[in-house]
Every structure is written in C-alpha cells, then in structure tokens.
Design a protein around this motif. Structure first.
Motif, PDB file in Angstrom:
ATOM      1  N   ARG A  11      39.276  45.558  38.475  1.00 39.17           N
ATOM      2  CA  ARG A  11      39.798  45.041  39.173  1.00 39.17           C
ATOM      3  C   ARG A  11      40.071  43.668  39.182  1.00 39.17           C
ATOM      4  O   ARG A  11      41.296  42.815  40.088  1.00 39.17           O
ATOM      5  N   ASP A  12      39.710  42.933  37.728  1.00 43.80           N
ATOM      6  CA  ASP A  12      40.152  41.871  37.417  1.00 43.80           C
ATOM      7  C   ASP A  12      42.025  41.940  37.243  1.00 43.80           C
ATOM      8  O   ASP A  12      42.509  41.059  37.310  1.00 43.80           O
ATOM      9  N   GLY A  13      41.991  42.783  36.211  1.00 43.07           N
ATOM     10  CA  GLY A  13      43.417  42.822  36.178  1.00 43.07           C
ATOM     11  C   GLY A  13      44.276  42.350  37.369  1.00 43.07           C
ATOM     12  O   GLY A  13      45.851  41.709  37.335  1.00 43.07           O
ATOM     13  N   LEU A  14      44.030  44.234  38.034  1.00 43.17           N
ATOM     14  CA  LEU A  14      45.363  44.091  39.406  1.00 43.17           C
ATOM     15  C   LEU A  14      44.998  42.987  40.486  1.00 43.17           C
ATOM     16  O   LEU A  14      46.269  42.676  40.943  1.00 43.17           O
ATOM     17  N   TRP A  15      43.943  42.139  40.407  1.00 44.15           N
ATOM     18  CA  TRP A  15      43.363  40.948  41.875  1.00 44.15           C
ATOM     19  C   TRP A  15      42.905  39.922  41.251  1.00 44.15           C
ATOM     20  O   TRP A  15      43.540  38.779  41.249  1.00 44.15           O
ATOM     21  N   ALA A  20      49.521  36.484  36.574  1.00 45.79           N
ATOM     22  CA  ALA A  20      50.607  35.670  37.930  1.00 45.79           C
ATOM     23  C   ALA A  20      50.058  35.461  38.497  1.00 45.79           C
ATOM     24  O   ALA A  20      50.257  34.217  38.792  1.00 45.79           O
ATOM     25  N   LEU A  21      49.159  35.923  39.173  1.00 47.80           N
ATOM     26  CA  LEU A  21      48.466  35.082  40.828  1.00 47.80           C
ATOM     27  C   LEU A  21      46.919  34.376  40.555  1.00 47.80           C
ATOM     28  O   LEU A  21      47.180  32.708  41.238  1.00 47.80           O
ATOM     29  N   VAL A  22      47.069  34.728  40.022  1.00 49.07           N
ATOM     30  CA  VAL A  22      45.385  33.635  39.125  1.00 49.07           C
ATOM     31  C   VAL A  22      45.472  32.872  37.752  1.00 49.07           C
ATOM     32  O   VAL A  22      45.581  31.680  38.021  1.00 49.07           O
ATOM     33  N   GLN A  23      45.554  33.284  36.920  1.00 49.18           N
ATOM     34  CA  GLN A  23      45.744  32.783  35.594  1.00 49.18           C
ATOM     35  C   GLN A  23      46.951  31.977  35.598  1.00 49.18           C
ATOM     36  O   GLN A  23      47.450  30.642  35.301  1.00 49.18           O
ATOM     37  N   VAL A  24      47.935  32.627  36.348  1.00 48.53           N
ATOM     38  CA  VAL A  24      49.104  31.718  35.912  1.00 48.53           C
ATOM     39  C   VAL A  24      49.795  31.227  35.108  1.00 48.53           C
ATOM     40  O   VAL A  24      50.662  30.579  34.302  1.00 48.53           O
ATOM     41  N   LEU A  25      49.989  32.710  33.915  1.00 51.00           N
ATOM     42  CA  LEU A  25      50.341  32.499  32.889  1.00 51.00           C
ATOM     43  C   LEU A  25      51.500  33.067  32.601  1.00 51.00           C
ATOM     44  O   LEU A  25      52.210  34.409  33.816  1.00 51.00           O
ATOM     45  N   GLY A  26      52.640  33.076  31.524  1.00 50.31           N
ATOM     46  CA  GLY A  26      53.546  33.973  31.856  1.00 50.31           C
ATOM     47  C   GLY A  26      54.653  33.366  32.633  1.00 50.31           C
ATOM     48  O   GLY A  26      55.299  34.634  32.992  1.00 50.31           O
ATOM     49  N   ASN A 110      54.595  35.239  25.356  1.00 52.01           N
ATOM     50  CA  ASN A 110      53.203  34.886  26.646  1.00 52.01           C
ATOM     51  C   ASN A 110      52.124  34.442  26.536  1.00 52.01           C
ATOM     52  O   ASN A 110      51.209  34.941  25.587  1.00 52.01           O
ATOM     53  N   CYS A 111      51.065  32.792  26.942  1.00 54.18           N
ATOM     54  CA  CYS A 111      50.453  32.957  26.589  1.00 54.18           C
ATOM     55  C   CYS A 111      49.508  34.126  27.571  1.00 54.18           C
ATOM     56  O   CYS A 111      48.086  33.926  27.271  1.00 54.18           O
ATOM     57  N   ALA A 112      50.023  34.788  28.761  1.00 50.66           N
ATOM     58  CA  ALA A 112      48.931  35.538  28.625  1.00 50.66           C
ATOM     59  C   ALA A 112      48.801  36.764  28.238  1.00 50.66           C
ATOM     60  O   ALA A 112      47.579  37.276  28.238  1.00 50.66           O
ATOM     61  N   ILE A 113      49.727  37.252  27.207  1.00 54.53           N
ATOM     62  CA  ILE A 113      49.322  38.505  26.004  1.00 54.53           C
ATOM     63  C   ILE A 113      48.411  37.915  25.246  1.00 54.53           C
ATOM     64  O   ILE A 113      47.508  38.515  24.444  1.00 54.53           O
ATOM     65  N   ALA A 129      39.577  47.353  25.475  1.00 51.84           N
ATOM     66  CA  ALA A 129      40.801  46.256  25.122  1.00 51.84           C
ATOM     67  C   ALA A 129      41.916  46.640  25.547  1.00 51.84           C
ATOM     68  O   ALA A 129      42.722  46.853  26.279  1.00 51.84           O
ATOM     69  N   LEU A 130      42.367  48.159  25.102  1.00 50.24           N
ATOM     70  CA  LEU A 130      43.222  48.989  26.211  1.00 50.24           C
ATOM     71  C   LEU A 130      43.446  48.927  27.326  1.00 50.24           C
ATOM     72  O   LEU A 130      44.185  48.914  28.074  1.00 50.24           O
ATOM     73  N   LEU A 131      42.491  49.378  27.699  1.00 45.82           N
ATOM     74  CA  LEU A 131      42.497  49.207  29.423  1.00 45.82           C
ATOM     75  C   LEU A 131      42.439  48.189  30.193  1.00 45.82           C
ATOM     76  O   LEU A 131      42.913  47.945  31.500  1.00 45.82           O
ATOM     77  N   ASP A 132      42.032  47.194  29.696  1.00 44.97           N
ATOM     78  CA  ASP A 132      42.409  45.616  29.956  1.00 44.97           C
ATOM     79  C   ASP A 132      43.211  45.091  29.511  1.00 44.97           C
ATOM     80  O   ASP A 132      44.401  44.471  30.871  1.00 44.97           O
ATOM     81  N   GLY A 133      44.575  45.118  28.183  1.00 44.20           N
ATOM     82  CA  GLY A 133      45.886  45.517  28.215  1.00 44.20           C
ATOM     83  C   GLY A 133      46.796  46.459  29.784  1.00 44.20           C
ATOM     84  O   GLY A 133      47.696  45.962  29.526  1.00 44.20           O
ATOM     85  N   ALA A 134      46.478  47.350  29.685  1.00 39.43           N
ATOM     86  CA  ALA A 134      47.030  47.884  31.184  1.00 39.43           C
ATOM     87  C   ALA A 134      46.725  47.967  32.262  1.00 39.43           C
ATOM     88  O   ALA A 134      47.850  47.983  32.793  1.00 39.43           O
ATOM     89  N   MET A 135      45.646  47.040  32.603  1.00 40.80           N
ATOM     90  CA  MET A 135      45.166  46.905  33.756  1.00 40.80           C
ATOM     91  C   MET A 135      46.346  45.596  33.839  1.00 40.80           C
ATOM     92  O   MET A 135      46.780  45.186  35.261  1.00 40.80           O
ATOM     93  N   MET A 136      45.966  44.534  33.104  1.00 36.97           N
ATOM     94  CA  MET A 136      46.148  42.877  32.828  1.00 36.97           C
ATOM     95  C   MET A 136      48.380  43.789  33.413  1.00 36.97           C
ATOM     96  O   MET A 136      48.821  42.527  33.708  1.00 36.97           O
ATOM     97  N   GLY A 137      48.607  43.835  32.616  1.00 40.19           N
ATOM     98  CA  GLY A 137      50.276  44.366  32.475  1.00 40.19           C
ATOM     99  C   GLY A 137      50.255  44.806  33.637  1.00 40.19           C
ATOM    100  O   GLY A 137      51.638  44.885  33.904  1.00 40.19           O
ATOM    101  N   ILE A 138      49.820  45.982  34.222  1.00 37.52           N
ATOM    102  CA  ILE A 138      50.112  46.088  35.271  1.00 37.52           C
ATOM    103  C   ILE A 138      50.007  45.844  36.295  1.00 37.52           C
ATOM    104  O   ILE A 138      51.147  45.391  37.429  1.00 37.52           O
ATOM    105  N   GLY A 139      49.169  44.345  36.201  1.00 36.48           N
ATOM    106  CA  GLY A 139      48.958  43.693  37.562  1.00 36.48           C
ATOM    107  C   GLY A 139      50.250  42.613  36.924  1.00 36.48           C
ATOM    108  O   GLY A 139      50.848  42.240  38.245  1.00 36.48           O
TER     109      GLY A 139
END
Length: 238
Positions: A11-15, A20-26, A110-113, A129-139
């Motif tokens: 939920r954090d990564g996708l929404w 891009a929409l919340v952290q406004v990074l990269g 990229n500050c998000a990474i 950690a891998l799941l977080d990277g995948a969800m943030m990347g997909i988001g």
C-alpha cells in the motif's frame, strides 16, 4: 524497528507513500522523459530494476557496513545496478537508450532510490526490502506511464507511438489514434506540460484520499456517551 507487513509495504509503494505523488522524489527524469508512453516505460523499468537490486543488496550487507561508509557503499551499489541497466538497454533497446540519453545514468542520483536504501532496506531483512523496492518501483512506473500517456494523448493525439523501440517489431501496430487531423498541442510535450500534468495527478490523489477519509468518518460508529447513570437499588437494607 518493527517490520512492516506485506500489505502495508504494498500500500505504501503503490499509493500511501508513492515516490512520485507523495514523496515527490526523482522528478527530474520523470518530468523530462514522459513525453511518450514508451519513454516512460523504458525509464520506469530501469528504475524498478535498480530499486529492487539495490534494496536487496543493501539489506544483505546491512550488518557488515560501518556507519562511516554506509552512504558511500549504498551509492556504489546503486551505481553498479544502474550500469547493469544501462548495458542491458544498450544491448537490447539501443534506440530507446539513445532517446533517454543522460537520464539513465542519472538514476544513480535519484533520491527515491537512495532514500529507500537508507530508510528501509538498511533496517529490514532481504524479503521485505525486496518487496519494498518492487512496490516503490512499480508505483513510480505507474505514475510515469499515466503522465506519459496523458502528455502523448493531449500533445500529439496518439498513444503507444514507437512501442517497437522497447517491445520489438510486433509492437509497431500498437499505435492508437483516437482523433483524426488532431492539431498537436506543443505545450503538453514541453516541460511546462509535464509540471501541469504531474500537478493534476497529485491533486487527483489528494482528492481521492480526502474522500476516503470523509467516508471513513461517516462509517465510524458514534462514540458512547460517558455521562453518569443513576442506579436504582431495590431490596431491604439492614
């Protein structure tokens, strides 16, 4: 630090905490290359690969790296995965790599990474950690695609132009042109159009969040009054 559940990470990564929409990074590559959908997908996939790889690697070495060299080590790991992504694009999607240009190597900055590596991967086990990277990347990828589609449709009156640069000759027929004799809107293709498009997406997300919050308030049960109650006692008192 308590490990988040898988549903919270997704939920954090996708929404809820979308980079891009919340952290406004990269935002630099996001605004620069999203003039078409194929550019957005190319950059998004490269960023997704780097996020997943760097998060996993940082999590694996988190107990072996001292505080003084922690950030330089993270940057070296991210740079290694960016180099891998760059070489893969040169080998298989060279024309798209030339279009994206300097923005592929700039993934290193990229500050998000780096932020996910420092804030999450360095404090959690490899799986989360891998799941977080995948969800943030997909988001991040989804925002790129939506913004790229919006700018391409409004700016050129088409969708999925040059998809063959990424998916091969079979994707040359994927082009959709819903309007005939469409006058190009150059404003949306230029950087100001990217800023306006992203602003509209952020406003849309905030509006949806507000509506969901109001709906939860309506559905919450009313609090029980804590006023005093008079107790009636019956029976004989000796």
């Amino acid at each position: 630090m308590a490990t988040k559940s898988a549903s919270d990470i997704i939920r954090d990564g996708l929404w809820s905490n979308n980079p891009a929409l919340v952290q406004v990074l990269g935002l630099c590559p996001l605004l620069a290359v999203t003039s078409t959908v194929v550019n957005a997908i190319g950059l998004g996939l490269a960023t997704l690969m780097v996020l997943m790889g760097s998060n996993l690697a940082v999590s694996l070495i988190r107990n072996f790296v001292g505080e003084s060299v922690r950030l330089p080590a993270f940057v070296m790991i991210i740079a290694s995965f960016v180099t891998c992504a760059e070489l893969l694009m040169q080998a298989f999607t060279y024309e798209l790599y030339q279009i994206l240009g300097i923005f592929i190597p700039l993934i290193v900055t990229n500050c998000a990474i780096l932020g996910r590596a420092d804030a999450f991967a360095s404090k959690n086990a490899p799986g989360p950690a891998l799941l977080d990277g995948a969800m943030m990347g997909i988001g991040f990828l989804l925002v790129l695609i939506v913004l790229g589609g919006m700018r391409e449709l409004v700016g050129q009156g088409s969708l999925f132009v040059d998809m063959n640069l990424l998916f091969g000759p079979t994707a040359a027929d994927w082009v959709i042109r819903p309007f005939e004799n469409y006058p190009d809107v150059l404003f949306m293709i230029l950087p100001p159009g990217a800023f306006i498009g992203l602003g509209l997406l952020i406003a849309l997300k905030n509006s949806i969040d507000h509506q969901l919050k109001e709906r939860r308030k309506v559905n919450e049960p009313a609090p029980v009054s804590s006023g005093s109650k008079r107790v009636r006692v019956t029976g004989n008192v000796s």
